[in-house]
Motif scaffolding. Sequence first.
Motif, short mmCIF file in Angstrom:
data_model
loop_
_atom_site.label_atom_id
_atom_site.label_comp_id
_atom_site.label_asym_id
_atom_site.label_seq_id
_atom_site.Cartn_x
_atom_site.Cartn_y
_atom_site.Cartn_z
N LEU A 95 -29.51 21.59 -7.06
CA LEU A 95 -30.31 20.59 -6.71
C LEU A 95 -30.78 20.01 -8.33
O LEU A 95 -30.82 18.68 -8.40
CB LEU A 95 -31.51 20.85 -5.90
CG LEU A 95 -31.10 21.27 -4.42
CD1 LEU A 95 -32.11 21.78 -3.41
CD2 LEU A 95 -30.47 19.94 -3.70
N ALA A 96 -31.33 20.88 -8.99
CA ALA A 96 -32.01 20.43 -9.97
C ALA A 96 -30.79 19.63 -11.01
O ALA A 96 -31.20 18.59 -11.65
CB ALA A 96 -32.60 21.61 -10.72
N GLY A 97 -29.66 20.25 -11.07
CA GLY A 97 -28.47 19.65 -11.95
C GLY A 97 -28.16 18.32 -11.30
O GLY A 97 -28.08 17.27 -12.23
N VAL A 98 -28.27 18.16 -10.00
CA VAL A 98 -27.78 16.57 -9.59
C VAL A 98 -29.03 15.67 -9.80
O VAL A 98 -29.04 14.78 -10.36
CB VAL A 98 -27.68 16.86 -7.99
CG1 VAL A 98 -27.47 15.36 -7.49
CG2 VAL A 98 -26.27 17.68 -7.55
N LEU A 99 -30.14 16.34 -9.58
CA LEU A 99 -31.37 15.22 -9.86
C LEU A 99 -31.38 15.04 -11.46
O LEU A 99 -31.96 13.88 -11.58
CB LEU A 99 -32.61 16.11 -9.67
CG LEU A 99 -33.91 15.11 -9.48
CD1 LEU A 99 -33.94 13.93 -8.60
CD2 LEU A 99 -35.23 16.04 -9.28
N ALA A 100 -30.84 15.97 -12.31
CA ALA A 100 -31.06 15.61 -13.82
C ALA A 100 -29.96 14.73 -14.11
O ALA A 100 -29.65 14.44 -15.36
CB ALA A 100 -31.11 16.76 -14.49
N GLN A 102 -26.61 15.13 -13.41
CA GLN A 102 -25.30 15.83 -13.96
C GLN A 102 -24.20 15.69 -13.10
O GLN A 102 -22.99 16.32 -12.89
CB GLN A 102 -25.52 17.63 -13.76
CG GLN A 102 -26.65 17.56 -15.13
CD GLN A 102 -26.95 19.22 -15.22
OE1 GLN A 102 -26.38 19.92 -14.19
NE2 GLN A 102 -27.76 19.47 -15.82
N GLY A 103 -24.20 15.05 -11.84
CA GLY A 103 -23.39 14.57 -10.84
C GLY A 103 -23.29 15.22 -9.85
O GLY A 103 -24.31 16.41 -9.58
N ALA A 104 -22.74 14.92 -8.85
CA ALA A 104 -22.63 15.69 -7.69
C ALA A 104 -22.24 17.09 -7.58
O ALA A 104 -21.59 17.62 -8.76
CB ALA A 104 -21.69 14.93 -6.67
N ALA A 105 -22.47 17.83 -6.36
CA ALA A 105 -22.10 19.43 -6.53
C ALA A 105 -21.59 19.51 -5.18
O ALA A 105 -22.01 18.98 -4.18
CB ALA A 105 -22.99 20.19 -6.96
N GLN A 106 -20.33 20.46 -5.08
CA GLN A 106 -19.85 20.68 -3.89
C GLN A 106 -19.18 22.19 -3.73
O GLN A 106 -18.65 22.68 -4.82
CB GLN A 106 -18.57 19.63 -3.58
CG GLN A 106 -17.92 19.60 -2.15
CD GLN A 106 -16.95 18.89 -1.80
OE1 GLN A 106 -16.38 18.39 -2.98
NE2 GLN A 106 -16.68 18.44 -0.57
N VAL A 107 -19.58 22.74 -2.74
CA VAL A 107 -18.91 24.22 -2.46
C VAL A 107 -18.47 24.45 -1.30
O VAL A 107 -18.80 23.79 -0.11
CB VAL A 107 -20.29 25.27 -2.49
CG1 VAL A 107 -20.71 25.07 -4.00
CG2 VAL A 107 -21.49 24.95 -1.61
N ARG A 108 -17.83 25.32 -1.05
CA ARG A 108 -16.98 25.58 0.36
C ARG A 108 -17.25 27.33 0.69
O ARG A 108 -17.11 27.93 -0.23
CB ARG A 108 -15.27 25.45 0.07
CG ARG A 108 -14.91 24.01 0.25
CD ARG A 108 -13.65 23.83 0.23
NE ARG A 108 -12.87 24.62 1.49
CZ ARG A 108 -12.71 24.26 2.56
NH1 ARG A 108 -13.29 22.99 2.77
NH2 ARG A 108 -12.06 24.69 3.44
N SER A 128 -22.09 19.63 0.45
CA SER A 128 -22.10 18.82 -0.97
C SER A 128 -23.54 18.26 -1.28
O SER A 128 -24.58 18.21 -0.34
CB SER A 128 -21.32 17.58 -0.92
OG SER A 128 -21.74 16.86 0.11
N PHE A 129 -24.09 18.06 -2.54
CA PHE A 129 -25.28 17.50 -2.95
C PHE A 129 -24.54 16.41 -3.60
O PHE A 129 -24.13 16.73 -4.80
CB PHE A 129 -25.70 18.53 -3.89
CG PHE A 129 -26.61 19.55 -3.10
CD1 PHE A 129 -27.22 19.62 -1.78
CD2 PHE A 129 -26.79 21.08 -3.63
CE1 PHE A 129 -27.77 20.67 -1.22
CE2 PHE A 129 -27.49 21.95 -2.95
CZ PHE A 129 -27.94 21.90 -1.76
N ASP A 130 -25.13 15.12 -3.16
CA ASP A 130 -24.77 13.67 -3.76
C ASP A 130 -25.89 12.98 -4.17
O ASP A 130 -27.00 13.00 -3.46
CB ASP A 130 -24.07 12.95 -2.73
CG ASP A 130 -22.51 13.76 -2.44
OD1 ASP A 130 -21.82 13.81 -3.05
OD2 ASP A 130 -22.55 14.17 -1.15
N PRO A 131 -25.90 12.61 -5.38
CA PRO A 131 -27.21 11.80 -5.72
C PRO A 131 -27.38 10.45 -5.07
O PRO A 131 -26.22 9.99 -4.65
CB PRO A 131 -26.99 11.57 -7.31
CG PRO A 131 -25.37 11.60 -7.53
CD PRO A 131 -24.91 12.58 -6.16
#
Length: 500
Positions: A95-100, A102-108, A128-131
Amino acid sequence: MTWPSGDSEMARRIRDHHWSATPLGPVEAWPPPLRAAIDLILPAATPIGLYWGPDFALVFNDAWRRLVGAKHEIALGRPAREVFPEIWAEIGPMLAGVLAGQGAAQVRDRRLPLDRAGRIEDAWFSFSFDPILLADGSVGGILNIATETTGRILTDRRREEAERALRDSEERLRLTVELVPAMLWWCDADGNNTAINHRWRSYTGQDRSDIQDDGWLDAIHPDDVEATRAAFAHAYATGTPVERQQRIRRTDGAYRWHLVRHVPIRGLDGAITHWFGAAIDIQDLCVLQERQQALVAELQHRTRNLLGVLRALADKIMARSTDLADFSTRFSDRLAALARVQDLLSRLAEGERVTFDELLRIELAALNGDAGRVTLDGPTGVALRSSTVQTFALALHELATNAIKYGAFSQAGGRLEIRWRVARRPEPWLHVDWRERHVAMPATPRENGSGRELIERVLPYQLGAETTYALRADGVHCTMALPVSTHRAAGGEPPMAPPG
């Protein structure tokens, strides 16, 4: 207009929530991107949550509420760190990376052990974490679209475990099938062969293609084929097992006896699903059984002969005995001779035979004859037929006993010569010449005893022997010729030494 619109549970809770006490502050101050995101997620069927601001304050729809379990009761408007302390180490950095920025994050299929009902339980999610961008281009919040995959993961694991167990079981079965010392095969419900093990292939030389359409019958002895075909046809027609002994051809062309069993395997409904068969080599057992039967028959024959001899001896001895004590002494003497022979026979290994010189030695030694007055001349190792040994031993015993009581050993100057040889007719025959010398015979010849009758009548009748018995002026002269065993019948060895 009341916002947000809608009658879903989360729409009502958002309208009624005291937001001023949360990191998000009063609803009137919320930026348009936040309000737009909430309008987007509330009607969605997919679990979606919002993490807003540096505290990652939570807002979510009904599907996401059900996803987090009992946590939803305290989660609305609160910082995510307080709501998910058990998984914060996993999701916090993301979450911190997306807020900063760094782009979206996605895991399976990420494992996230959640406390959803008062206890930590394993759970897996794809998410997924999308900004969500503000007007100035900075990241104001994060949209979280999540799908729980726990059910699929556990199902896959159970399936993998089941498949692994099945593979292990199949491997154990394969090893068992390959290692068991039997030929094995499987057939479908109609008797069509579906598999054979390595031992069938290596023993018969047939592969699976060779045994189709009754090709396996090519490995069965021609004399057994029709009976085998009929037995298997009856089994398929009636559902009854097959159990039979039959000869199966080896790759070198030799036929060996096998015990064959072919049994039906039934399903839960009782119907036959397939057949399983096995053939175990019993050739050695059959040979042993035949040998045992032959030995029993031989033993019965010998016993009948021996009993006949004993009965005749008993009758003769009884007729010549003065009283019971005299009979006991005479009869016990003959039984002792038989016991010595039986001891010899019992110590023989399979295929071995009692030899003439060995039999002669123990008889002379048992009677304590004077070795200095005995001449033995003949080959050693002449094997006697086992069926003749007991009766022949009694004849030698009678001759030796007569020599001690009345003949060569009863007088100081008497001597005994025993010479033998082997001749072929074409089978080997043993010729024995028993001759006493320097014996002063009585003027009135002795009455013919049981020994002479044994030699002149019993040996020819029971053993097919040729015998003569004469009381000459200087002692007894007896000849005996009888067939002997081919195992070690030979001549030319040096004469054996007298017993001493």
